[in-house]
Design an enzyme around this catalytic site. Sequence first.
Site, PDB file in Angstrom:
ATOM      1  CB  THR A  40      -0.912 -24.096 -16.575  1.00 38.17           C
ATOM      2  OG1 THR A  40      -2.138 -24.207 -15.867  1.00 38.17           O
ATOM      3  CG2 THR A  40      -0.131 -25.379 -16.443  1.00 38.17           C
ATOM      4  CG  HIS A  43       2.224 -21.427 -12.321  1.00 41.39           C
ATOM      5  ND1 HIS A  43       2.544 -20.663 -11.214  1.00 41.39           N
ATOM      6  CD2 HIS A  43       0.876 -21.360 -12.433  1.00 41.39           C
ATOM      7  CE1 HIS A  43       1.432 -20.165 -10.689  1.00 41.39           C
ATOM      8  NE2 HIS A  43       0.408 -20.566 -11.425  1.00 41.39           N
TER       9      HIS A  43
HETATM   10 ZN   LIG Z   1      -5.347 -23.198 -19.388  1.00 34.54          ZN
END
Ligand SMILES: [Zn+2]
EC number: 1.1.1.103
Length: 342
Positions: A40, A43
Amino acid sequence: MKALVKEKAEPGLRLADVPEPAVGAGDVLIKVLRTGICGTDLHIRAWDGWARQAVRTPLVVGHEFVGEVVGTGRDVTDIKTGDLVSGEGHLVCGKCRNCLAGRRHLCRATVGLGVGRDGAFAEYVALPATNVWVHRVPVDLDVAAIFDPFGNAVHTALSFPLVGEDVLITGAGPIGLMAAAVARHAGARNVMITDVSEDRLDLARKVGVSLALNVSDATVADGQRDLGLREGFDIGLEMSGRPEALRDMITNMTHGGRIAMLGLPTEEFPVDWARIVTSMITVKGIYGREMFETWYAMSVLLEGGLDLAPVITGRYSHRDFEAAFADAASGRGGKVVLDWTA
Ligand SMILES: [Zn+2]
Ligand SMILES: [Zn+2]
């Protein structure tokens, strides 16, 4: 305080000075010791299509951490200054049908720490007490820093009973590696894992898989044959989000096989639905961790001797975050941890 901040709607992160977080009546203020870098975070740093629609700047990023409690709001009674804690990164509404039924991981209004609100890549983070997990037995700080993704692995691996079963895991990234260790520890018969990175397959061998298969030069069917399976895998754990991995998995499942799917595909793709029907396969989507059933399981598995040490391959000072993020983005190693005290 210092924090890793996505300041503008563009690629990159900056180690910046920001105000310490406000502490509400039900909150806990935590001095962050170590944090784990997640996909995450990659990203958000890269500012890809997902990040552009999910994140509003400025934002302190990060959700995987361990730290020490340094303050509590007036309504917090069961967590004390000095407690060593990790945090559940999904903040739920507490009001929807699933929340009220105690199925908080199914909340429709989940807000992600370090995604929808300021996160943990900082010297301090404030979190509702209901999202704080107190470590009541000694735990390695690097392992405690990655309890959140460890929880993804445990939730996925223990989705279906796997004692004595043959388990296929597609994707040997950090969560796939942890799921392999959990499946092995929890009593699976064979645990086969696939990837295209030899480095990651070597890490999988260190956590004790039966077979680590490079799918760039062998097929899952070859792996089945090497393991002496005759009817296919009982349990599939899809960790890659790759179309070919899920298709291969479906083809190699036994009748009545069960698939838990954590890998997040980036777009729609076709699969052989007729095969799913006639092989009577169950597919279950996994997002996050059960609060806090998964967290109990994590602590108990570690107490019982589960070893995650091989999964952590990068350790950096928070000041060297650029090198740490490059390491995590390389797709070759395991988990990368940032030290906020060095
Ligand atoms: Zn994580
Ligand atoms: Zn809810």
